[in-house]
Design a protein around this motif. Structure first.
Motif, mmCIF file in Angstrom:
data_model
loop_
_atom_site.group_PDB
_atom_site.id
_atom_site.type_symbol
_atom_site.label_atom_id
_atom_site.label_comp_id
_atom_site.label_asym_id
_atom_site.label_seq_id
_atom_site.Cartn_x
_atom_site.Cartn_y
_atom_site.Cartn_z
ATOM 1 N N PHE A 7 0.952 -0.862 -0.281
ATOM 2 C CA PHE A 7 -0.150 0.095 0.113
ATOM 3 C C PHE A 7 1.149 1.332 -0.178
ATOM 4 C CE2 PHE A 7 -2.843 -3.129 1.575
ATOM 5 C CZ PHE A 7 -3.683 -3.115 1.274
ATOM 6 N N PHE A 8 1.638 1.077 1.140
ATOM 7 C CA PHE A 8 2.680 2.905 1.306
ATOM 8 C C PHE A 8 3.395 2.358 -0.152
ATOM 9 C CE2 PHE A 8 6.990 3.980 1.564
ATOM 10 C CZ PHE A 8 6.452 5.506 2.283
ATOM 11 N N LEU A 9 3.690 1.417 -1.108
ATOM 12 C CA LEU A 9 4.957 2.202 -1.929
ATOM 13 C C LEU A 9 3.838 2.394 -2.713
ATOM 14 C CD1 LEU A 9 6.984 -0.661 -2.131
ATOM 15 C CD2 LEU A 9 7.780 1.053 -1.525
ATOM 16 N N LEU A 10 2.563 2.083 -3.528
ATOM 17 C CA LEU A 10 1.794 2.395 -4.692
ATOM 18 C C LEU A 10 1.811 3.491 -4.362
ATOM 19 C CD1 LEU A 10 -0.060 -1.242 -4.981
ATOM 20 C CD2 LEU A 10 1.528 -0.339 -7.083
ATOM 21 N N PHE A 11 1.082 4.456 -3.322
ATOM 22 C CA PHE A 11 0.511 5.605 -3.202
ATOM 23 C C PHE A 11 1.608 6.279 -2.900
ATOM 24 C CE2 PHE A 11 -1.902 3.783 0.553
ATOM 25 C CZ PHE A 11 -3.077 2.938 -0.267
ATOM 26 N N LEU A 12 3.077 5.874 -2.680
ATOM 27 C CA LEU A 12 4.298 7.086 -3.035
ATOM 28 C C LEU A 12 3.905 7.064 -4.453
ATOM 29 C CD1 LEU A 12 6.589 8.703 -1.514
ATOM 30 C CD2 LEU A 12 7.664 6.230 -1.779
ATOM 31 N N ALA A 13 4.280 6.228 -5.380
ATOM 32 C CA ALA A 13 3.761 6.059 -6.792
ATOM 33 C C ALA A 13 3.763 7.007 -7.145
ATOM 34 C CB ALA A 13 4.191 4.767 -7.032
ATOM 35 N N PRO A 30 3.215 12.584 -6.679
ATOM 36 C CA PRO A 30 3.462 13.588 -8.223
ATOM 37 C C PRO A 30 4.607 13.920 -7.449
ATOM 38 C CG PRO A 30 1.945 14.357 -8.461
ATOM 39 C CD PRO A 30 1.656 13.446 -6.685
ATOM 40 N N GLY A 31 6.103 14.099 -8.188
ATOM 41 C CA GLY A 31 6.988 15.320 -7.722
ATOM 42 C C GLY A 31 7.710 14.098 -6.914
ATOM 43 N N THR A 32 7.491 12.934 -6.292
ATOM 44 C CA THR A 32 8.542 11.813 -5.526
ATOM 45 C C THR A 32 8.690 11.636 -6.794
ATOM 46 O OG1 THR A 32 6.759 10.748 -5.680
ATOM 47 C CG2 THR A 32 6.734 12.171 -4.065
ATOM 48 N N LEU A 33 10.889 10.174 -5.760
ATOM 49 C CA LEU A 33 10.949 9.367 -6.741
ATOM 50 C C LEU A 33 10.654 8.250 -7.445
ATOM 51 C CD1 LEU A 33 14.574 9.923 -4.350
ATOM 52 C CD2 LEU A 33 13.976 11.007 -6.110
ATOM 53 N N ALA A 34 9.828 8.051 -6.501
ATOM 54 C CA ALA A 34 8.945 6.823 -7.005
ATOM 55 C C ALA A 34 8.247 6.776 -7.623
ATOM 56 C CB ALA A 34 8.203 6.623 -5.980
ATOM 57 N N SER A 35 7.638 8.337 -8.279
ATOM 58 C CA SER A 35 6.551 8.620 -9.369
ATOM 59 C C SER A 35 7.244 8.742 -10.566
ATOM 60 C CB SER A 35 6.178 10.472 -8.802
ATOM 61 O OG SER A 35 7.156 11.160 -9.171
ATOM 62 N N GLU A 36 8.423 8.719 -10.350
ATOM 63 C CA GLU A 36 9.711 8.731 -11.720
ATOM 64 C C GLU A 36 9.491 7.784 -12.761
ATOM 65 O OE1 GLU A 36 12.972 10.445 -11.024
ATOM 66 O OE2 GLU A 36 12.410 12.425 -10.484
ATOM 67 N N GLU A 37 9.249 6.017 -11.895
ATOM 68 C CA GLU A 37 8.761 4.742 -12.084
ATOM 69 C C GLU A 37 7.346 4.717 -12.278
ATOM 70 O OE1 GLU A 37 11.551 0.648 -11.235
ATOM 71 O OE2 GLU A 37 11.586 2.585 -10.154
ATOM 72 N N GLY A 38 6.975 5.704 -11.720
ATOM 73 C CA GLY A 38 4.649 5.151 -12.146
ATOM 74 C C GLY A 38 4.707 4.338 -11.374
ATOM 75 N N ALA A 39 3.703 4.283 -11.020
ATOM 76 C CA ALA A 39 2.454 2.714 -10.064
ATOM 77 C C ALA A 39 3.199 1.301 -10.862
ATOM 78 C CB ALA A 39 1.378 2.599 -10.093
ATOM 79 N N ASP A 40 3.196 1.113 -12.102
ATOM 80 C CA ASP A 40 3.869 0.127 -13.436
ATOM 81 C C ASP A 40 5.178 -0.371 -13.296
ATOM 82 O OD1 ASP A 40 1.036 -0.105 -13.975
ATOM 83 O OD2 ASP A 40 0.887 1.056 -15.777
ATOM 84 N N GLY A 41 6.032 0.211 -12.655
ATOM 85 C CA GLY A 41 7.628 0.056 -12.287
ATOM 86 C C GLY A 41 7.386 -0.325 -11.152
ATOM 87 N N VAL A 84 10.720 11.507 3.962
ATOM 88 C CA VAL A 84 11.799 12.619 3.920
ATOM 89 C C VAL A 84 12.409 12.168 2.808
ATOM 90 C CG1 VAL A 84 13.423 14.083 5.351
ATOM 91 C CG2 VAL A 84 11.509 12.982 6.421
ATOM 92 N N GLU A 85 13.224 11.348 2.606
ATOM 93 C CA GLU A 85 14.401 10.844 1.741
ATOM 94 C C GLU A 85 13.655 10.849 0.251
ATOM 95 O OE1 GLU A 85 17.345 7.039 1.587
ATOM 96 O OE2 GLU A 85 15.461 5.883 2.298
ATOM 97 N N ASP A 86 12.726 10.036 0.345
ATOM 98 C CA ASP A 86 11.902 10.217 -1.552
ATOM 99 C C ASP A 86 10.761 11.813 -1.597
ATOM 100 O OD1 ASP A 86 9.682 8.705 -3.629
ATOM 101 O OD2 ASP A 86 11.772 7.590 -2.017
ATOM 102 N N HIS A 87 11.502 12.534 -0.506
ATOM 103 C CA HIS A 87 11.167 13.938 -1.180
ATOM 104 C C HIS A 87 9.814 13.953 -1.501
ATOM 105 C CE1 HIS A 87 15.262 15.024 -1.336
ATOM 106 N NE2 HIS A 87 15.675 13.498 -2.536
#
Length: 436
Positions: free
Chosen positions: A169-175, A178-189, A365-368
Motif C-alpha cells: 500500500f505504502f509503495l503504490l501510494f508513494l508512486a 507527483p514529484g517523488t522519486l517513486a513517481s518517476e518510475e510510475g505505479a507500473d514500475g 523524507v528520503e523520497d521528497h
C-alpha cells in the motif's frame, strides 16, 4: 570520524549503558524502553543538547532504522506457521485482512478535513504509515498471563505481520504522489520492481539460505553461533540484492523470512545437538537492540523538533488515530465472532504505533514527498503519544481486563475468549522486549 559523529556515538552509548544498568528495576514499572530512549532522544536532539540532528546525521540515522526494521521483518516472518491463521487464528486473520485495510482507509479519510493543504495520495500515505502496530510498545498487553491466550496470540501475530502487509500500500501510494522519486518510475514500475522482483528475490534467497542451513545442521558442519549468523547474513543479503535492482529491500526481507522459515522447518537439527535450536535468536536480539536505539533517534530527529510547532490539528489527528482509526476497524473486523465488548475495547486500544511507522515516515523524507513537513509532524506526534499512552497503560489495562476475564469465565461456559491456541508465545520484536 568527525567530531560531531563522535559526540553522537558517545551520547547514544551513554544512554544505552544508563538504561542497561537499571533495566531490571525499570522492568517492574510502567516505564518502557521506548519511553526512556525517546525521552533521551529529545534531550540530545536539536531542541535539547543538539548532539544529534537529521540534517548532518541523515545517513547513519536512516541506516540504523532501516537495518532494524529489515531484521525484525525477517525474523517475524520466520516464526509464522500456517496454524497461526487456522482454527483459533481467526483473530489475527480478521485483524489483518479486514482491520488493516479499514484502518488505512479510516486514517486516509480522517486526514482530509484536518489537513486541507495535502493531496489525496498524501492523505493515503498518512493512513498507510500509521496503520501497522508494534506490540513492543505495550508488551504487557500482549504477554501478560492475565490476558486470555487467544487475545495474546492474536495481538502478537497481527503485530508481527501487519508491518509487512502495509508495504505494498505504502509503495503504490508513494508512486502516485507527483514529484517523488517513486513517481518517476510510475505505479507500473513500482509494482514490477518493488512487489514482483523484490518478492522473487526474497523467496529465492530465503529458501536457498534456509535449505543450506538445514544441510549444515544435519551434517554437523556449523556451530550454533555461526548458524545464528547465517540468519543475519541472509536477511541483509535479501535486502541488499533487492535495493541493488531498485526494488524494495523491506519486501524482500519480509518474503525472505517466510521462505527461510519454511525451509528451516522442513529440516531437523542433528540429534543430540543442543546448539542451533534457535538460529533466529541473534537476529532477533540485534534487531531488537537496533529497534530500541531507533526510538532514541526518533526522539531526537523527529519528535523533539515538531513539539515546538504543535497545533490542534496535529494533536486531534494523533488522538483520533490511536482511538477511532484503530478501534472502529477492529470492532467491524470482529463482528460475528462472539467476543465481548471489553475484549473488543482491549484489542482496539492496544494498537501502538512504533518502528515501522518511524521508518516509513523517514522514507517520506528520503523520497521528497511535497507535504512531508505536515506528514512528518503528524506521524511523529502520533508515535510519541502512542509510546507514552500505550506504554503507561499496558500494565494497568492488562490487570483490569484480566480481572474481568477471570470473573466472566467462572460464570460463562463456552466463553469465546477462553478458547486458547496451541501456540501463544509472544514473538514480535523479541529483542526489544528483552531490553524493556
Amino acid at each position: 570520524m568527525s567530531g560531531g559523529s563522535a559526540w553522537t556515538g558517545a551520547a547514544v552509548a551513554a544512554v544505552t549503558v544508563g538504561y542497561a544498568l537499571f533495566s531490571r528495576r525499570l522492568s517492574t514499572t510502567p516505564v518502557s524502553a521506548p519511553m526512556v530512549f525517546t525521552g533521551f532522544g529529545v534531550l540530545i536532539g536539536p531542541v535539547g543538547l543538539d548532539v544529534l540532528d537529521l540534517g548532518r546525521d541523515a545517513g547513519p540515522v536512516l541506516t540504523l532504522i532501516e537495518a532494524a526494521l529489515a531484521l525484525l521483518l525477517f525474523t517475524d516472518a520466520m516464526t509464522v506457521r500456517s496454524r497461526d491463521l487456522r482454527t483459533d487464528g481467526f483473530l489475527p486473520l480478521r485483524l489483518l485482512v479486514i482491520g488493516l485495510p479499514l484502518s488505512i482507509a479510516a486514517g486516509w479519510l480522517l486526514a482530509v478535513p484536518l489537513f486541507p493543504g495535502l493531496t489525496m495520495w498524501e492523505f493515503a500515505l498518512l493512513g498507510a504509515v500509521l496503520a501497522p502496530t508494534d506490540a513492543a510498545l505495550g508488551k504487557t498487553a500482549a504477554s501478560s498471563p492475565r490476558v486470555p491466550v487467544l487475545v495474546r496470540h492474536g495481538l502478537n501475530v497481527e503485530s508481527g505481520l501487519n508491518d509487512g502487509l502495509v508495504l505494498p500500500f505504502f509503495l503504490l501510494f508513494l508512486a502516485a504522489v507527483p514529484g517523488t522519486l517513486a513517481s518517476e518510475e510510475g505505479a507500473d514500475g513500482v509494482f514490477w520492481r518493488a512487489l514482483i522482483v523484490s518478492t522473487a528475490v526474497g523467496l529465492v534467497l530465503g529458501w536457498a539460505g534456509g535449505r543450506l542451513l538445514v544441510l549444515a545442521r544435519a551434517r554437523d558442519w556449523a556451530t550454533g553461533e555461526w548458524q545464528q549468523v547465517v540468519v543475519l547474513a541472509v536477511a541483509f543479503c535479501a535486502y541488499g540484492v533487492a535495493t541493488g535492482v531498485d526494488g524494495s529491500g523491506f519486501i524482500a526481507t519480509w518474503m525472505g523470512g517466510f521462505a527461510f522459515g519454511a525451509a528451516l522447518h522442513k529440516g531437523r537439527p542433528a540429534k543430540g545437538r543442543p546448539d542451533g535450536e534457535r538460529p533466529a535468536d541473534l537476529a532477533e536480539y540485534v534487531g531488537g537492540l537496533l529497534g530500541t536505539l531507533s526510538f532514541l533517534v526518533f526522539g531526537a530527529v523527529l519528535l523533539g523538533p515538531v513539539l515546538e510547532h504543535l497545533n490542534w490539528r496535529t494533536l486531534t489527528y494523533a488522538v483520533l488515530s490511536l482511538t477511532v482509526v484503530r478501534m472502529l476497524p477492529v470492532a467491524l473486523a470482529l463482528i460475528g465472532t462472539g467476543m465481548r465488548l471489553p475484549t473488543l475495547a482491549y484489542i482496539g486500544w492496544f494498537g501502538p504505533r512504533g518502528l515501522a511507522s518511524v521508518t516509513l515516515g523517514l522514507l517520506l523524507v528520503e523520497d521528497h514527498v511535497p507535504g512531508v513537513a505536515v506528514l512528518g509532524q503528524v506521524i511523529a506526534v502520533t508515535i510519541g503519544l502512542s509510546i507514552l499512552l500505550h506504554g503507561m497503560s499496558a500494565p494497568y489495562f492488562a490487570g483490569l481486563y484480566g480481572n474481568w476475564y477471570d470473573a466472566v469465565e467462572a460464570n460463562t461456559p463456552g466463553l469465546r475468549e477462553a478458547r486458547g491456541t496451541a501456540d501463544a508465545s509472544p514473538r514480535h520484536h523479541a529483542g526489544t522486549r528483552r531490553l524493556r
